[in-house]
Enzyme design. Structure first.
Site, PDB file in Angstrom:
ATOM      1  N   HIS A 171       0.800  -1.229   0.000  1.00 61.06           N
ATOM      2  CA  HIS A 171       0.000   0.000   0.000  1.00 61.06           C
ATOM      3  C   HIS A 171       0.834   1.282   0.000  1.00 61.06           C
ATOM      4  O   HIS A 171       0.306   2.349  -0.202  1.00 61.06           O
ATOM      5  CB  HIS A 171      -0.955   0.020   1.205  1.00 61.06           C
TER       6      HIS A 171
HETATM    7  C1  UD1 Z   1      -2.125   5.860   5.510  1.00 57.89           C
HETATM    8  C2  UD1 Z   1      -0.856   6.287   6.284  1.00 57.89           C
HETATM    9  C3  UD1 Z   1       0.097   5.122   6.408  1.00 57.89           C
HETATM   10  C4  UD1 Z   1      -0.605   3.863   6.902  1.00 57.89           C
HETATM   11  C5  UD1 Z   1      -1.786   3.570   5.985  1.00 57.89           C
HETATM   12  C6  UD1 Z   1      -2.548   2.317   6.387  1.00 57.89           C
HETATM   13  C7  UD1 Z   1      -0.334   8.668   5.910  1.00 57.89           C
HETATM   14  C8  UD1 Z   1       0.588   9.625   5.263  1.00 57.89           C
HETATM   15  N1  UD1 Z   1      -0.160   7.380   5.587  1.00 57.89           N
HETATM   16  O1  UD1 Z   1      -1.728   5.627   4.176  1.00 57.89           O
HETATM   17  O2  UD1 Z   1       1.121   5.479   7.332  1.00 57.89           O
HETATM   18  O3  UD1 Z   1       0.302   2.769   6.882  1.00 57.89           O
HETATM   19  O4  UD1 Z   1      -2.661   4.675   6.039  1.00 57.89           O
HETATM   20  O5  UD1 Z   1      -3.505   1.989   5.415  1.00 57.89           O
HETATM   21  O6  UD1 Z   1      -1.186   9.069   6.670  1.00 57.89           O
HETATM   22  N2  UD1 Z   1      -8.607   5.254   0.252  1.00 57.89           N
HETATM   23  C9  UD1 Z   1      -9.855   4.740   0.014  1.00 57.89           C
HETATM   24  N3  UD1 Z   1     -10.621   4.372   1.068  1.00 57.89           N
HETATM   25  C10 UD1 Z   1     -10.201   4.495   2.352  1.00 57.89           C
HETATM   26  C11 UD1 Z   1      -8.935   5.026   2.562  1.00 57.89           C
HETATM   27  C12 UD1 Z   1      -8.152   5.391   1.529  1.00 57.89           C
HETATM   28  O7  UD1 Z   1     -10.288   4.605  -1.113  1.00 57.89           O
HETATM   29  O8  UD1 Z   1     -10.953   4.138   3.280  1.00 57.89           O
HETATM   30  C13 UD1 Z   1      -7.760   5.631  -0.889  1.00 57.89           C
HETATM   31  C14 UD1 Z   1      -7.938   7.041  -1.337  1.00 57.89           C
HETATM   32  O9  UD1 Z   1      -7.896   7.071  -2.719  1.00 57.89           O
HETATM   33  C15 UD1 Z   1      -6.721   7.763  -0.791  1.00 57.89           C
HETATM   34  C16 UD1 Z   1      -5.687   6.667  -0.804  1.00 57.89           C
HETATM   35  O10 UD1 Z   1      -6.418   5.453  -0.544  1.00 57.89           O
HETATM   36  O11 UD1 Z   1      -6.358   8.862  -1.541  1.00 57.89           O
HETATM   37  C17 UD1 Z   1      -4.644   6.809   0.237  1.00 57.89           C
HETATM   38  O12 UD1 Z   1      -5.193   7.035   1.518  1.00 57.89           O
HETATM   39  P1  UD1 Z   1      -4.443   7.982   2.549  1.00 57.89           P
HETATM   40  O13 UD1 Z   1      -5.311   8.216   3.715  1.00 57.89           O
HETATM   41  O14 UD1 Z   1      -3.916   9.182   1.842  1.00 57.89           O
HETATM   42  O15 UD1 Z   1      -3.171   7.200   3.003  1.00 57.89           O
HETATM   43  P2  UD1 Z   1      -2.796   5.652   3.019  1.00 57.89           P
HETATM   44  O16 UD1 Z   1      -2.045   5.338   1.810  1.00 57.89           O
HETATM   45  O17 UD1 Z   1      -3.968   4.803   3.350  1.00 57.89           O
END
Ligand code: UD1
Length: 382
Positions: free
Chosen positions: A218
Site C-alpha cells: 500500500h
Molecule cells: C495511511 C498512512 C500510512 C498507513 C496507511 C494504512 C499517511 C501519510 N499514511 O496511508 O502510514 O500505513 O494509512 O492503510 O497518513 N482510500 C480509500 N478508502 C479508504 C482510505 C483510503 O479509497 O478508506 C484511498 C484514497 O484514494 C486515498 C488513498 O487510498 O487517496 C490513500 O489514503 P491515505 O489516507 O492518503 O493514506 P494511506 O495510503 O492509506
C-alpha cells in the site's frame, strides 16, 4: 483526567483498540477518553469493520475528512481537531504512529499547549521521502510523553536530542520518554483465538493452511510507481507458478485502483485465481490475523504487518529498501527485497526452504497498554 484520542487510519484503529480496552478494564475511574475519528480512512473495510469487530467504542466525533493531497488532508484534520480541542479542553491528546492524522493531532494540540502523548514514538526509516517519516519526526518533537516499542526507537530519539531527563514534571521541553512493549502485540494475543473461532476466510478462499504466501502492498512508493508495482506483481506471479505456492493479496483501495490502471493489460489479466493469485478486497482484523497465522511466508510494505509476522512466528519479505523494525532483519527473520522481482522471489524461496525458528521477545510481552496507562496516570505531566 480527560484524554482526547485521535485516530484516522486503519492501523490506528487497531492500536487504539488495545489502549481503549485497557482504559475500560482498569483505568475508567481516572481516565475519561474521548475518541475522535478524523475520517482519513472511510471505506467500510478500511474503517467501520475494525470498530465493530475489535470492540472499539463509537467515536464521539467523526471529522469526515476523507482523501486528498497531504497538505489538504493534514490541514482539514487540524482545523477540525483544533475546534474540538478548544471545546473539549482535554488534559492530553493521544496520537498513534505516523499518519497524517497523527501529525495533525500533534500539531493542533501542541499549538494549543495541550500535552501530546505519542504512542509508537522513535521509529525511523531514515528515508524522508516517506510521508510517514516526516510525520513521525515532527510528532515526536512536539510530544510531552513518548512511548517507544523498541530500544532502537529510544536511541533514535536520543540521537535527535530528545533525551529522557528522568525528572518530572514532563512537558514539551522536558519530555518523558519510555520504552514499553508493543501494543500491537497485545492485540495479536487478544484476538488470535477469536480469529480462529470466527474467521471463515480460509474456507472462503479455499486456501490451505501453510500452503500459501500472504502479501500486502500500500505504500505510495510501491503503488504510485508503475515499474515498482509491476516488478512486485511479476514476482508474485512467479512465486505462484515456479514455486507452486498460491498468493493471497488483500488490496488497499489505492493499490486496487493502481492495478486497474497498469498499462500492460495482458499481464494484469494473468493475476487471477487460475494462476494462483487471489486479489481480494481489504480484510478485517480477525481475517487478517487468520491469514497471517496460516501463511508460509508474508510479503509486505506495511510496518504493522511486519510485526504481526514476527508475533505469529512467520518469516517476512519486506517490499521496501529499509525498515523501522530492524530487530526483524537483524534476526534474519525478515529480508529486505525492495521492489526487485529477483530479490523477492529469492527471499521467498529462501524462507520456504529455511523457515526461521527463533523469535526472541523484543516487542515486550503483550501487556504494553497497561504499562503505558500506568505511566500516563502516575507520572506528572499536566
Ligand atoms: C495511511 C498512512 C500510512 C498507513 C496507511 C494504512 C499517511 C501519510 N499514511 O496511508 O502510514 O500505513 O494509512 O492503510 O497518513 N482510500 C480509500 N478508502 C479508504 C482510505 C483510503 O479509497 O478508506 C484511498 C484514497 O484514494 C486515498 C488513498 O487510498 O487517496 C490513500 O489514503 P491515505 O489516507 O492518503 O493514506 P494511506 O495510503 O492509506
Amino acid at each position: 483526567m480527560k484524554i482526547l484520542t485521535v485516530v484516522g487510519a486503519r492501523p490506528q484503529f487497531i492500536k487504539a483498540a488495545a489502549i481503549s480496552r485497557k482504559i475500560k478494564e482498569q483505568f475508567s475511574d481516572h481516565v475519561h477518553e474521548i475518541l475522535v475519528h478524523t475520517g482519513q480512512h472511510y471505506d467500510l473495510q478500511m474503517s467501520e469493520v475494525f470498530f465493530s469487530e475489535m470492540g472499539i467504542p463509537e467515536p464521539a466525533y467523526n471529522l469526515g475528512t476523507g482523501s486528498g493531497n497531504h497538505g489538504y488532508q493534514t490541514g482539514e484534520i487540524m482545523k477540525g481537531l483544533e475546534e474540538l480541542m478548544l471545546k473539549e479542553k482535554p488534559d492530553g491528546v493521544i496520537v498513534y504512529g505516523d499518519t497524517n492524522s497523527t501529525l495533525a493531532g500533534a500539531l493542533a494540540a501542541s499549538k494549543l499547549f495541550i500535552p501530546v502523548i505519542h504512542i509508537e514514538a522513535g521509529l525511523r526509516s531514515f528515508n524522508k521521502t516517506m510521508p510517514e517519516e516526516i510525520n513521525r519526526i515532527a510528532t515526536d518533537h512536539v510530544s510531552t510523553l513518548m512511548f517507544s516499542p523498541t530500544v532502537t526507537g529510544i536511541r533514535n530519539l536520543e540521537s535527535e536530542g530528545l533525551v529522557h531527563s528522568g525528572t518530572a514534571p514532563y512537558h514539551i521541553d522536558n519530555p518523558g520518554i519510555f520504552h514499553c512493549g508493543d501494543i500491537m502485540y497485545d492485540n495479536t494475543l487478544f484476538f488470535r483465538k477469536r480469529s480462529e473461532e470466527i474467521s471463515g476466510i480460509l474456507d472462503d478462499l479455499d486456501a490451505q493452511k501453510d500452503n500459501y504466501v500472504l502479501a500486502t502492498i500500500h505504500r505510495p512508493a510501491n503503488t504510485d510507481s508503475t515499474k515498482r508495482l509491476e516488478n512486485i506483481m511479476r514476482a508474485l506471479l512467479n512465486i505462484s507458478q515456479s514455486l507452486k505456492t498460491e498468493v493471497i493479496l488483500p488490496l488497499h483501495p489505492r493499490t486496487s485502483l493502481k492495478l486497474q490502471s497498469l498499462p500492460d493489460r495482458s499481464f494484469v489479466e494473468k493475476l487471477n485465481p487460475k494462476n494462483g493469485i487471489h486479489l481480494i478486497p481489504a480484510v478485517s482484523f480477525l481475517d487478517m490475523i487468520q491469514l497471517e497465522n496460516n501463511a508460509r511466508v508474508i510479503l509486505t510494505d506495511s510496518g504493522g504487518v511486519q510485526k504481526e509476522a514476527w508475533f505469529l512466528k512467520k518469516p517476512v519479505v519486506i517490499l521496501r529498501a529499509e525498515t523501522e523494525w530492524i530487530e526483524i532483519t537483524e534476526q534474519g527473520n525478515g529480508l529486505l527485497a525492495d521492489a526487485s522481482t529477483e530479490k523477492i522471489i529469492h527471499s521467498v524461496e529462501h524462507f520456504l526452504n529455511n523457515p526461521p525458528a527463533d523469535f526472541p521477545p523484543v516487542y515486550g510481552n503483550g501487556d504494553a497498554a497497561r504499562e503505558i496507562m500506568e505511566i500516563v496516570t502516575t507520572v506528572q505531566w499536566r
